[in-house]
Design a protein around this motif. Sequence first.
Motif, PDB file in Angstrom:
ATOM      1  N   ALA A   1       0.828  -1.200   0.000  1.00 26.42           N
ATOM      2  CA  ALA A   1       0.000   0.000   0.000  1.00 26.42           C
ATOM      3  C   ALA A   1       0.862   1.250   0.000  1.00 26.42           C
ATOM      4  CB  ALA A   1      -0.940  -0.004   1.201  1.00 26.42           C
ATOM      5  N   ALA A   2       1.952   1.226   0.766  1.00 28.90           N
ATOM      6  CA  ALA A   2       2.831   2.393   0.827  1.00 28.90           C
ATOM      7  C   ALA A   2       3.629   2.568  -0.458  1.00 28.90           C
ATOM      8  CB  ALA A   2       3.780   2.263   2.016  1.00 28.90           C
ATOM      9  N   LEU A   3       4.033   1.463  -1.054  1.00 34.49           N
ATOM     10  CA  LEU A   3       4.866   1.534  -2.249  1.00 34.49           C
ATOM     11  C   LEU A   3       4.052   1.522  -3.540  1.00 34.49           C
ATOM     12  CD1 LEU A   3       7.695  -0.931  -1.171  1.00 34.49           C
ATOM     13  CD2 LEU A   3       7.622   1.542  -0.918  1.00 34.49           C
ATOM     14  N   GLY A   4       2.727   1.348  -3.419  1.00 30.87           N
ATOM     15  CA  GLY A   4       1.884   1.346  -4.609  1.00 30.87           C
ATOM     16  C   GLY A   4       2.157   0.180  -5.529  1.00 30.87           C
ATOM     17  N   ARG A   5       2.408  -0.983  -4.978  1.00 27.84           N
ATOM     18  CA  ARG A   5       2.733  -2.158  -5.788  1.00 27.84           C
ATOM     19  C   ARG A   5       1.469  -2.898  -6.209  1.00 27.84           C
ATOM     20  NH1 ARG A   5       7.018  -5.973  -3.246  1.00 27.84           N
ATOM     21  NH2 ARG A   5       6.813  -6.806  -5.355  1.00 27.84           N
ATOM     22  N   ILE A   6       1.565  -3.590  -7.325  1.00 28.28           N
ATOM     23  CA  ILE A   6       0.445  -4.368  -7.857  1.00 28.28           C
ATOM     24  C   ILE A   6       0.753  -5.849  -7.694  1.00 28.28           C
ATOM     25  CG2 ILE A   6      -1.030  -4.761  -9.871  1.00 28.28           C
ATOM     26  CD1 ILE A   6      -0.041  -2.173 -11.026  1.00 28.28           C
ATOM     27  N   ASN A   7      -0.248  -6.608  -7.281  1.00 25.94           N
ATOM     28  CA  ASN A   7      -0.097  -8.049  -7.176  1.00 25.94           C
ATOM     29  C   ASN A   7      -0.405  -8.679  -8.528  1.00 25.94           C
ATOM     30  OD1 ASN A   7       0.114 -10.693  -6.289  1.00 25.94           O
ATOM     31  ND2 ASN A   7      -1.992 -10.739  -5.539  1.00 25.94           N
ATOM     32  N   THR A   8       0.619  -9.202  -9.186  1.00 32.49           N
ATOM     33  CA  THR A   8       0.455  -9.793 -10.516  1.00 32.49           C
ATOM     34  C   THR A   8       0.479 -11.312 -10.498  1.00 32.49           C
ATOM     35  OG1 THR A   8       2.854  -9.646 -10.895  1.00 32.49           O
ATOM     36  CG2 THR A   8       1.499  -7.782 -11.619  1.00 32.49           C
ATOM     37  N   ALA A   9       0.565 -11.909  -9.327  1.00 34.12           N
ATOM     38  CA  ALA A   9       0.649 -13.360  -9.240  1.00 34.12           C
ATOM     39  C   ALA A   9      -0.685 -13.996  -9.612  1.00 34.12           C
ATOM     40  CB  ALA A   9       1.051 -13.785  -7.837  1.00 34.12           C
TER      41      ALA A   9
END
Length: 328
Positions: free
Chosen positions: A96-104
Amino acid sequence: MPPKRDLNKVGTEQSDFPILCETCLGENPYVRMSKQEYGKECKICVRPFTVFRWNPGSGARFKKTEICTTCAKIKNVCQTCLLDLEYGLPTQVRDAALGRINTAPTSDINKQFYTQVMEQQMANTSSGMMADTHDAQLASSAAKEMLKEMARKDPHYKRNRPHICSFFLKGDCKRGNECPFRHEIPAENGLEKQNLQDRYYGRNDPVAKKILRDNAESKGLTPPEDKSVTTLIFLTLPVCGEPDVRSSLMSACPFIQAKQIKTITTVAASHCAFVIFQDRATAERVADSLTAQGGIEVLGKRGKVVWGRPRPAKKAITASATATAVSA
């Protein structure tokens, strides 16, 4: 150098050392571990992997690795507690802090192929940790500082305590003081039901939700009780237009899609913008992410994020106006 194996034929994993955080490893500097090759299936990619088992210290329960080293490297987490190795936080908070997307992927077969492909990519990189490289590219200094503030400074060895005795809860434990499990009533705080896959993928993690909620309350961004409110207000913005706000929002929160944003209205005189989302869940996720990042950055200036206020009901306004007229 041995030839590369066919990805479609690789179904197991071997390792010589586990990837563990300081808390799970324990306070004893001399740890004896047992090693069992192909001991169990990984809880994430369901491939047989090398299981390590050890006692982290006096009075603690025996612990073991739950996921394989490849899955741990992909997310940069501990193989036992599945918390981030750098900050000691759940992946949902970090992402949430790094704005990452879960692509798994979600299906078992696709997960195995995805894990094998990522394993090959890590073999070709010098660092070996996929999450570290990704975070270094996306994380802002404000987001990293926010994660450092939320992170626990010292190891939390309390997590290594024995589990609660189920017979004690039923009033049927006859071991007394010799029982290796804890004799106490668990606190009902909503953190009892935790799922390893939810913690790994950063979804519906009760511990992460509590951390994000406490952080939002400390920043004065408590979500309103009215679930119909889906508006976030960006304050102290520079002179900008709707495309600038949309671009900054999509960059800070890449997990949202353009169709999830209903409208964006900028008010140049007040240096603010009103962003209305299609549903409350998206608005809460964006609010958590932007709060963890320390606000939103538009055209090089960081703005503050607050929740919109619920509109007063029309019936209540009409009733109030009628009562005022009668009394007059």
